[in-house]
Design an enzyme around this catalytic site. Structure first.
Site, PDB file in Angstrom:
ATOM      1  N   GLU A  43      58.408  24.960  24.236  1.00 21.37           N
ATOM      2  CA  GLU A  43      58.300  26.216  24.974  1.00 21.37           C
ATOM      3  C   GLU A  43      58.748  27.344  24.044  1.00 21.37           C
ATOM      4  O   GLU A  43      59.638  27.169  23.217  1.00 21.37           O
ATOM      5  CB  GLU A  43      59.224  26.141  26.189  1.00 21.37           C
ATOM      6  N   LYS A  51      53.613  28.366  33.466  1.00 20.42           N
ATOM      7  CA  LYS A  51      54.773  27.720  34.088  1.00 20.42           C
ATOM      8  C   LYS A  51      54.898  28.123  35.559  1.00 20.42           C
ATOM      9  O   LYS A  51      54.940  29.307  35.887  1.00 20.42           O
ATOM     10  CB  LYS A  51      56.030  28.110  33.319  1.00 20.42           C
ATOM     11  N   CYS A  90      59.701  22.955  30.862  1.00 15.55           N
ATOM     12  CA  CYS A  90      61.143  23.103  31.033  1.00 15.55           C
ATOM     13  C   CYS A  90      61.612  22.888  32.477  1.00 15.55           C
ATOM     14  O   CYS A  90      61.669  21.772  32.955  1.00 15.55           O
ATOM     15  CB  CYS A  90      61.579  24.453  30.485  1.00 15.55           C
TER      16      CYS A  90
END
Length: 296
Positions: free
Chosen positions: A40, A130, A166
């Site tokens: 990321e 995301k 994440c």
């Protein structure tokens, strides 16, 4: 399938990071990698400046250069970047709206970005924004990052890859949904924050998501910046390292440490089918959903 996991320290310079990314793609392909996974924020690190200033569209120079590097190398790459999203205004209550707040000036105005994974290779180019922004422990990622609304899978020579970023890893439903769409390899670029207990949580969550879905899990993290005496301390969202590849049975096939490192692992995607036949947890999950819908 051979997978290269690139644990790197992004620097506050998009061009320098791009140069590294292109080099890693070429070198990994020379070593036979079918998939090269970057962290990321590989494009630009958190806590290093305004993301809306460096964000680029998916047809911009950064993405085009990554696409060309993957195409020239004949491999598939997953790279964390930032793309422009929208402009929002925060109310005194903390809620966000798209219309200006009268009398608020510029203090509550945010130009948000998407926290994007670019996946590109011989099979074409896709992207994932995301979904789960890190709004926890007093931090509000959603102030500057617009959550995505679409789960994404990608096919590499018959192997389906599921994408997550994440904080997504704390949400099992995301991974169940990807598995239901056929994903057998979950790819999770991250800039996991260091701090007390955070490494233990990271190891638990990566193993759990692989076991939940009887899938391979491939996580590429930002290397831990700073000196070793800061390891284990919370210095912000800069990375903890410890990239990992986990088998469908929960075994850690490879794991890095805190510093920049490359992992190269061969996996057998056909092994997933064998594991799922012996341990049909996805079938059980579907049954749980049906029970919840029907009741008695």
């Amino acid at each position: 399938m051979r997978i290269a996991v690139i644990q790197m320290n992004s620097v506050p310079d998009v061009d320098k990071n791009l140069e590294k990314i292109r080099s890693y793609i070429a070198g990994s392909a020379e070593n036979g990698a079918d998939l090269v996974v970057f962290p990321e924020a590989a494009m630009f690190p958190f806590d290093a400046g305004r993301l809306d200033v460096i964000a680029q569209p998916l047809d911009g120079p950064f993405a085009r250069a990554v696409e060309k590097a993957a195409k020239d190398a004949g491999t598939t790459a997953v790279v964390g970047m930032f793309t422009p999203a929208d402009t929002v205004y925060r109310l005194p209550s903390g809620e966000l709206q798209t219309e200006p707040v009268e009398g608020s000036g510029q203090a509550n105005k945010f130009r948000r970005v998407h926290n994007t994974l670019l996946i590109t290779g011989p099979q074409g180019t896709e992207h994932y924004h995301k979904i789960h922004t890190f709004d926890a422990f007093g931090y509000r990622e959603s102030d500057t990052v617009k959550p995505g609304t679409r789960r994404v899978t990608y096919d590499i020579n018959g192997v389906t890859i599921g994408l997550a970023t994440c904080y997504d890893i704390r949400f099992p439903g995301h991974f169940y949904a990807l598995a239901e769409e056929g994903a057998t390899v979950m790819v999770v670029p991250t800039a996991w924050t260091d701090g007390p207990g955070k490494l233990d949580q990271w190891r638990t969550l990566t193993a759990a998501r692989a076991l939940d879905t009887t899938s391979y899990l491939v996580a590429a993290g930002q290397a831990r910046p700073g000196s070793p005496d800061r390891y284990g301390q919370n210095d912000g969202p800069t990375g903890i390292g410890h990239s990992v590849i986990v088998s469908p049975g929960g075994a850690r096939l490879a794991e890095s440490g805190y510093v920049a490192q490359i992992l190269m692992v061969d996996i057998d995607p056909n092994h997933v089918e064998k594991v799922r036949k012996g341990l049909p947890v996805l079938k059980g999950h579907r049954q749980d959903l049906e029970i919840g819908k029907k009741g008695e």
